[in-house]
Design an enzyme around this catalytic site. Structure first.
Site, short mmCIF file in Angstrom:
data_model
loop_
_atom_site.label_atom_id
_atom_site.label_comp_id
_atom_site.label_asym_id
_atom_site.label_seq_id
_atom_site.Cartn_x
_atom_site.Cartn_y
_atom_site.Cartn_z
N CYS A 94 -3.95 -13.06 -7.79
CA CYS A 94 -4.45 -11.89 -7.06
C CYS A 94 -3.26 -11.07 -6.57
CB CYS A 94 -5.30 -12.34 -5.88
SG CYS A 94 -6.01 -11.00 -4.93
N HIS A 136 -14.21 -11.72 -9.73
CA HIS A 136 -13.09 -11.76 -8.78
C HIS A 136 -13.04 -10.46 -7.97
CE1 HIS A 136 -8.72 -12.76 -7.82
NE2 HIS A 136 -8.80 -11.49 -7.49
N GLU A 137 -13.12 -9.33 -8.66
CA GLU A 137 -13.00 -8.03 -7.98
C GLU A 137 -14.24 -7.71 -7.14
OE1 GLU A 137 -10.13 -6.83 -7.77
OE2 GLU A 137 -9.21 -7.90 -9.43
N HIS A 140 -14.00 -9.30 -3.86
CA HIS A 140 -13.18 -8.53 -2.90
C HIS A 140 -14.04 -7.54 -2.12
CE1 HIS A 140 -8.99 -9.62 -3.35
NE2 HIS A 140 -9.05 -9.53 -4.66
#
Length: 170
Positions: A94, A136-137, A140
């Site tokens: 990351c 993953h994004e 966030h």
């Protein structure tokens, strides 16, 4: 286009919930361009707006291999509609947790609905690296980091290391 500074762990901004983008306008498109420029400069394959301190539901991804033509995609207000039962494991890193990598298990494929740069709703079915990067994004955008998917012991060690490094810079 401007390269923006990245927010680094343990900054609490990374734990914020990002807000929906109401309209795709010039400001949103400028943010998308800045995010792409920042991601390529880092270098990385994905970046969420919160990673540059903007709590909006937007991310950019380009999973083209090095040496291949760039294939950037802007995802505005992405929403996971469906995930597979199959699981895959990728070593993730990351830009907000530099130089730390860990194996993370996630659904192997998924369907995501989003608004594109053109303001139109779109759907993508993804697997492999793109599926992992999207998850993953999108994490966030919900204040979740990839280290939240590893053992508590490893996560606590990473947070301690980055907290100590942040204090040393003060």
């Amino acid at each position: 286009m401007t390269i923006k500074p990245l927010i680094i762990l343990p900054d609490p901004v990374l734990r914020q919930q990002s807000k929906l983008i109401e309209q795709v306008d010039a400001e949103v498109l400028r943010l998308a361009d800045d995010m792409l420029e920042t991601m390529y400069d880092a270098p990385g394959i994905g970046l969420a707006a919160i990673q540059i301190g903007v709590p909006r539901r937007m991310l950019v991804i380009d999973v083209a291999r090095e040496g291949e033509e760039k294939t950037p995609v802007v995802f505005i207000n992405p929403e996971i509609l469906k995930v597979s039962d199959d699981i895959s494991t990728y070593e993730e890193g990351c830009l907000s947790i530099p130089d730390y990598y860990a194996e993370v298990e996630r659904p192997a494929s998924l369907t995501v609905q989003y608004v594109g740069r053109d303001g139109k709703q779109q759907t993508v079915e993804a697997d492999g690296l793109l599926a992992t990067c999207l998850q993953h994004e999108i994490d966030h955008l919900n204040g979740v980091l990839f280290i939240d998917h590893i053992s508590r012991l490893k996560r606590d060690m990473v947070i301690k290391k980055f907290t100590k490094a942040a204090r040393a810079k003060i």
